[in-house]
Design a protein around this motif. Structure first.
Motif, PDB file in Angstrom:
ATOM      1  N   LYS A 224       0.840  -1.199   0.000  1.00 34.92           N
ATOM      2  CA  LYS A 224       0.000   0.000   0.000  1.00 34.92           C
ATOM      3  C   LYS A 224       0.876   1.250   0.000  1.00 34.92           C
ATOM      4  N   LYS A 225       0.308   2.337  -0.501  1.00 35.61           N
ATOM      5  CA  LYS A 225       0.902   3.650  -0.338  1.00 35.61           C
ATOM      6  C   LYS A 225       0.164   4.356   0.805  1.00 35.61           C
ATOM      7  N   TYR A 226       0.775   5.427   1.319  1.00 34.53           N
ATOM      8  CA  TYR A 226       0.169   6.192   2.407  1.00 34.53           C
ATOM      9  C   TYR A 226       0.210   7.674   2.071  1.00 34.53           C
ATOM     10  N   LEU A 227      -0.879   8.354   2.394  1.00 32.39           N
ATOM     11  CA  LEU A 227      -0.938   9.803   2.250  1.00 32.39           C
ATOM     12  C   LEU A 227      -0.828  10.397   3.648  1.00 32.39           C
ATOM     13  N   PHE A 228       0.349  10.952   3.973  1.00 45.41           N
ATOM     14  CA  PHE A 228       0.600  11.523   5.293  1.00 45.41           C
ATOM     15  C   PHE A 228       0.109  12.969   5.317  1.00 45.41           C
ATOM     16  N   MET A 229      -0.954  13.213   6.090  1.00 44.30           N
ATOM     17  CA  MET A 229      -1.573  14.534   6.169  1.00 44.30           C
ATOM     18  C   MET A 229      -1.432  15.099   7.573  1.00 44.30           C
ATOM     19  N   GLY A 230      -0.787  16.246   7.703  1.00 45.74           N
ATOM     20  CA  GLY A 230      -0.630  16.868   9.007  1.00 45.74           C
ATOM     21  C   GLY A 230       0.347  16.144   9.909  1.00 45.74           C
ATOM     22  N   THR A 231       1.270  15.410   9.324  1.00 47.79           N
ATOM     23  CA  THR A 231       2.250  14.664  10.107  1.00 47.79           C
ATOM     24  C   THR A 231       3.556  15.442  10.204  1.00 47.79           C
ATOM     25  N   TYR A 232       4.293  15.197  11.283  1.00 47.83           N
ATOM     26  CA  TYR A 232       5.607  15.803  11.492  1.00 47.83           C
ATOM     27  C   TYR A 232       6.605  14.676  11.737  1.00 47.83           C
ATOM     28  N   PHE A 233       7.700  14.719  11.034  1.00 45.22           N
ATOM     29  CA  PHE A 233       8.715  13.680  11.200  1.00 45.22           C
ATOM     30  C   PHE A 233      10.035  14.241  11.718  1.00 45.22           C
ATOM     31  N   ASP A 234       9.953  15.358  12.464  1.00 38.57           N
ATOM     32  CA  ASP A 234      11.159  15.950  13.022  1.00 38.57           C
ATOM     33  C   ASP A 234      11.466  15.427  14.419  1.00 38.57           C
ATOM     34  N   ARG A 235      10.627  14.525  14.931  1.00 35.72           N
ATOM     35  CA  ARG A 235      10.853  13.913  16.234  1.00 35.72           C
ATOM     36  C   ARG A 235      10.900  12.393  16.073  1.00 35.72           C
ATOM     37  N   ASP A 236      11.773  11.766  16.854  1.00 32.78           N
ATOM     38  CA  ASP A 236      11.949  10.318  16.739  1.00 32.78           C
ATOM     39  C   ASP A 236      10.641   9.566  16.965  1.00 32.78           C
ATOM     40  N   THR A 237       9.843  10.023  17.918  1.00 28.74           N
ATOM     41  CA  THR A 237       8.619   9.304  18.277  1.00 28.74           C
ATOM     42  C   THR A 237       7.699   9.145  17.082  1.00 28.74           C
ATOM     43  N   ASP A 238       7.416  10.243  16.372  1.00 29.48           N
ATOM     44  CA  ASP A 238       6.490  10.179  15.245  1.00 29.48           C
ATOM     45  C   ASP A 238       7.036   9.321  14.110  1.00 29.48           C
ATOM     46  N   ARG A 239       8.333   9.398  13.896  1.00 26.57           N
ATOM     47  CA  ARG A 239       8.937   8.561  12.842  1.00 26.57           C
ATOM     48  C   ARG A 239       8.828   7.083  13.197  1.00 26.57           C
ATOM     49  N   MET A 240       9.086   6.762  14.455  1.00 26.52           N
ATOM     50  CA  MET A 240       9.040   5.364  14.886  1.00 26.52           C
ATOM     51  C   MET A 240       7.627   4.812  14.816  1.00 26.52           C
ATOM     52  N   VAL A 241       6.640   5.606  15.209  1.00 28.06           N
ATOM     53  CA  VAL A 241       5.248   5.167  15.126  1.00 28.06           C
ATOM     54  C   VAL A 241       4.869   4.917  13.669  1.00 28.06           C
ATOM     55  N   ALA A 242       5.174   5.870  12.788  1.00 26.45           N
ATOM     56  CA  ALA A 242       4.838   5.715  11.370  1.00 26.45           C
ATOM     57  C   ALA A 242       5.526   4.500  10.770  1.00 26.45           C
ATOM     58  N   ASN A 243       6.766   4.287  11.155  1.00 22.18           N
ATOM     59  CA  ASN A 243       7.513   3.142  10.626  1.00 22.18           C
ATOM     60  C   ASN A 243       6.841   1.823  11.012  1.00 22.18           C
ATOM     61  N   GLU A 244       6.386   1.726  12.266  1.00 23.36           N
ATOM     62  CA  GLU A 244       5.765   0.480  12.728  1.00 23.36           C
ATOM     63  C   GLU A 244       4.398   0.247  12.092  1.00 23.36           C
ATOM     64  N   LEU A 245       3.694   1.327  11.771  1.00 24.07           N
ATOM     65  CA  LEU A 245       2.347   1.197  11.217  1.00 24.07           C
ATOM     66  C   LEU A 245       2.338   0.920   9.717  1.00 24.07           C
ATOM     67  N   THR A 246       3.462   1.170   9.044  1.00 27.95           N
ATOM     68  CA  THR A 246       3.452   1.114   7.571  1.00 27.95           C
ATOM     69  C   THR A 246       4.463   0.120   7.007  1.00 27.95           C
ATOM     70  N   HIS A 247       4.805  -0.914   7.755  1.00 32.55           N
ATOM     71  CA  HIS A 247       5.723  -1.931   7.236  1.00 32.55           C
ATOM     72  C   HIS A 247       5.235  -2.448   5.881  1.00 32.55           C
ATOM     73  N   ASP A 248       6.173  -2.758   5.001  1.00 37.42           N
ATOM     74  CA  ASP A 248       5.875  -3.327   3.674  1.00 37.42           C
ATOM     75  C   ASP A 248       5.162  -2.356   2.755  1.00 37.42           C
ATOM     76  N   LEU A 249       5.272  -1.056   3.029  1.00 40.16           N
ATOM     77  CA  LEU A 249       4.616  -0.082   2.172  1.00 40.16           C
ATOM     78  C   LEU A 249       5.279  -0.012   0.803  1.00 40.16           C
ATOM     79  N   GLU A 250       4.487   0.435  -0.170  1.00 42.99           N
ATOM     80  CA  GLU A 250       4.989   0.635  -1.529  1.00 42.99           C
ATOM     81  C   GLU A 250       5.639   2.005  -1.673  1.00 42.99           C
ATOM     82  N   GLY A 251       5.208   2.936  -0.835  1.00 38.25           N
ATOM     83  CA  GLY A 251       5.680   4.324  -0.916  1.00 38.25           C
ATOM     84  C   GLY A 251       4.558   5.218  -0.437  1.00 38.25           C
ATOM     85  N   GLY A 252       4.447   6.402  -1.017  1.00 38.60           N
ATOM     86  CA  GLY A 252       3.365   7.292  -0.637  1.00 38.60           C
ATOM     87  C   GLY A 252       3.716   8.744  -0.817  1.00 38.60           C
TER      88      GLY A 252
END
Length: 288
Positions: A224-252
């Motif tokens: 799957k692809k993901y459309l990230f709306m209103g997300t911030y990836f300047d903090r480790d926490t948000d990046r780690m959460v997104a990474n765990e939720l989107t394993h095997d993604l195609e892109g986005g």
């Protein structure tokens, strides 16, 4: 005006936005809501809904700023308040913030109109659930610090006739027509939130072990692809959460008109995300 800003303002994304709409409708791109969708959204009482880390901290601390160390990230500030006043206090405070009345955002309305089967909403409100009150749907609520098992979620189905949720087993996701995943919790069916550092540490630890996402979704989300709306990836926490939720993604797609830091660029590149250099307000206007 910088050369980068000029390029950002003149680049035409209209064709790409139409492609994204089609991908959401045909279930190949998953909408992913972040805190920033609430920028400019006020409650019925006229209060600004938290739309970034700073505004979240101010709301949690009765409008007062905290020390620079605590202002770094709202999960750190929440941990400080939890240590001073207890777990129940910060959970009740979060529930108070997110049970305030406010109108759905334009993005809430637009996304639901496209009828995606699966939506990830990392915010802690219940607006999507309220908007689906007349439609059957399955809800996954993220949990933290559960003592009796490793799993960090509970699954519910909405009873349209009786207007209430009832807990179900994971098999219910097999035939679910609409799935709302709230990994950081929500006020409904009962208030439960992942908000403090301790909550996140627990949730991420179990997520890395495979216990934060139902197995049915682990299969469904592949390619799957993901459309990230209103997300911030300047903090480790948000990046780690997104990474765990989107394993095997195609892109986005990642929407931001800000210059990305080194870690943000690395995340975008690693996950094969196309950067849409627009403010979320401009994207929303073009999207709806």
């Amino acid at each position: 005006m910088s050369e980068t800003m000029t390029t950002t303002e003149t680049k035409d994304y209209s064709e790409l936005i139409e492609t994204i709409k089609k991908e959401i409708r045909n279930q190949t791109t998953v909408p992913y809501f972040g805190l920033g969708i609430f920028k400019g959204i006020t409650t019925k009482e006229g209060e600004q809904m938290p739309f970034d880390s700073d505004s979240m901290i101010l709301m949690m601390n009765n409008g007062r700023a905290m020390s620079p160390r605590l202002m770094f990230e709202y999960s750190r500030a929440a941990m400080h308040l939890e240590q001073r006043r207890g777990v129940d206090y910060i959970q009740q405070m979060t529930n108070w913030i997110y049970t305030k009345e406010f109108e759905p955002t334009p993005l809430h309305k637009a996304i639901l109109n496209m009828s995606p089967r699966f939506i990830i909403d990392t915010n802690r409100d219940a607006k999507l659930q309220e908007m689906l009150a007349f439609e059957p749907h399955t809800l996954i609520i993220g949990k933290s610090r559960i003592l009796d098992n490793d799993y960090r979620y509970e699954i519910y189905e909405w009873d349209v006739e009786n207007k209430k949720y009832f807990q179900v087993d994971e098999e219910a996701l097999d035939d679910a027509q609409k799935i709302i995943f709230k990994p950081m919790g929500a006020p409904l069916p009962e208030p439960s939130f992942v908000i403090s550092d301790a909550d996140y540490v627990d949730w991420l630890t179990e997520a890395m072990g495979g216990f934060a996402v139902p197995s049915v979704l682990k299969t469904y989300r592949k390619t799957k692809k993901y459309l990230f709306m209103g997300t911030y990836f300047d903090r480790d926490t948000d990046r780690m959460v997104a990474n765990e939720l989107t394993h095997d993604l195609e892109g986005g797609y990642f929407i931001s008109d800000q210059e990305l830091g080194k870690k943000e660029k690395k995340f975008v590149e690693k996950h094969n995300l196309e950067l849409i250099e627009m403010s979320l307000e401009a994207f929303t206007e073009a999207f709806i």
